[in-house]
Design a protein around this motif. Structure first.
Motif, PDB file in Angstrom:
ATOM      1  N   ARG A 231     -12.723  -4.975  -5.730  1.00  0.00           N
ATOM      2  CA  ARG A 231     -11.628  -4.176  -5.167  1.00  0.00           C
ATOM      3  C   ARG A 231     -10.827  -3.577  -6.318  1.00  0.00           C
ATOM      4  O   ARG A 231     -10.578  -4.239  -7.313  1.00  0.00           O
ATOM      5  CB  ARG A 231     -10.724  -5.037  -4.280  1.00  0.00           C
ATOM      6  CG  ARG A 231     -11.454  -5.606  -3.069  1.00  0.00           C
ATOM      7  CD  ARG A 231     -10.575  -6.599  -2.307  1.00  0.00           C
ATOM      8  NE  ARG A 231     -11.307  -7.267  -1.265  1.00  0.00           N
ATOM      9  CZ  ARG A 231     -11.329  -6.867   0.013  1.00  0.00           C
ATOM     10  NH1 ARG A 231     -10.656  -5.815   0.386  1.00  0.00           N
ATOM     11  NH2 ARG A 231     -12.025  -7.538   0.903  1.00  0.00           N
TER      12      ARG A 231
ATOM     13  N   LEU B 214      -7.201  -1.596  -7.281  1.00  0.00           N
ATOM     14  CA  LEU B 214      -5.856  -1.305  -6.799  1.00  0.00           C
ATOM     15  C   LEU B 214      -5.564   0.182  -6.916  1.00  0.00           C
ATOM     16  O   LEU B 214      -5.731   0.776  -7.985  1.00  0.00           O
ATOM     17  CB  LEU B 214      -4.815  -2.112  -7.592  1.00  0.00           C
ATOM     18  CG  LEU B 214      -3.370  -1.928  -7.145  1.00  0.00           C
ATOM     19  CD1 LEU B 214      -3.171  -2.393  -5.710  1.00  0.00           C
ATOM     20  CD2 LEU B 214      -2.423  -2.672  -8.074  1.00  0.00           C
TER      21      LEU B 214
ATOM     22  N   GLU C 248      -5.838  -2.607  -2.415  1.00  0.00           N
ATOM     23  CA  GLU C 248      -7.005  -2.937  -3.226  1.00  0.00           C
ATOM     24  C   GLU C 248      -8.213  -2.443  -2.447  1.00  0.00           C
ATOM     25  O   GLU C 248      -8.698  -3.102  -1.529  1.00  0.00           O
ATOM     26  CB  GLU C 248      -7.068  -4.441  -3.500  1.00  0.00           C
ATOM     27  CG  GLU C 248      -5.992  -4.894  -4.458  1.00  0.00           C
ATOM     28  CD  GLU C 248      -6.141  -6.354  -4.867  1.00  0.00           C
ATOM     29  OE1 GLU C 248      -6.948  -7.079  -4.257  1.00  0.00           O
ATOM     30  OE2 GLU C 248      -5.439  -6.748  -5.810  1.00  0.00           O
TER      31      GLU C 248
END
Length: 191
Positions: free
Chosen positions: A59, A61, A79
């Motif tokens: 993930r 951000l 994310e």
């Protein structure tokens, strides 16, 4: 904050599964609201090929400026999952439904900003939105390029070309008009 508040803002932002507001941070001193959005799903469809139930690789951000809530500057943070697809072999970041890739603004904020820029000078619109005029000019250029790419001039029969002085001295612009439809087709600096 309670679960009810996050659910309320999930609905207010128009988010649908797998996207939900997980946390709301209100800073009354700075007059700012930050929404942390999560993607709740273990197996998601690959953005590149559409293969279902692919694992999340990682993930990243990302943040986007959104329209103000209650006169508070509003930001969305998420994310964003990258999907590792076993079918096509690509690792691709998911597209978020609230913004175009690389924008930094939500679609609602961009639409409002462009509407303001139609009626106000860009510097005034930027001051109202509390962002830089350069950010607005980038969005204007993006959408103008898209609109220009869709233009078709096959029905143009009569054109007029003129050079005119922008201000006293040797600063000229050249304009090309469709004389029948009475519309500007092209303008550029210089002769």
């Amino acid at each position: 904050m309670g679960v009810e508040l996050e659910a309320l803002f999930t609905n207010a932002l128009g988010l649908q599964a797998p996207w939900v507001v997980e946390n709301v941070k209100l800073n009354t001193t700075d007059r700012r609201i930050d929404f942390e959005i999560g993607c709740q799903g273990a197996g998601l469809a690959c953005p590149a090929c559409g293969a279902a139930a692919q694992p999340i690789h990682d993930r990243l951000l990302r943040s986007w400026r959104h329209l103000d809530f209650f006169q508070f500057e509003t930001w969305l943070h998420c994310e964003v999952p990258r999907i590792a697809c076993s079918d096509c072999g690509k690792t691709t970041q998911m597209l978020v439904p609230w913004a175009r890739p690389g924008s930094g603004f939500t679609a609602a904020f961009e639409a409002f900003a462009l509407a303001l820029c139609r009626d106000l000078p860009v510097s005034q619109a930027a001051a109202l939105l509390r962002c830089s005029d350069k950010q607005l000019w980038r969005r204007i250029e993006f959408y103008v390029e898209q609109a220009r790419a869709q233009e078709r001039f096959t029905d143009v029969r009569t054109v007029g070309i003129d050079e005119t002085s922008v201000r006293r001295g040797q600063n000229y612009i050249t304009v090309v008009h469709d004389l029948d439809a009475k519309r500007l087709l092209f303008a550029t600096e210089g002769r």
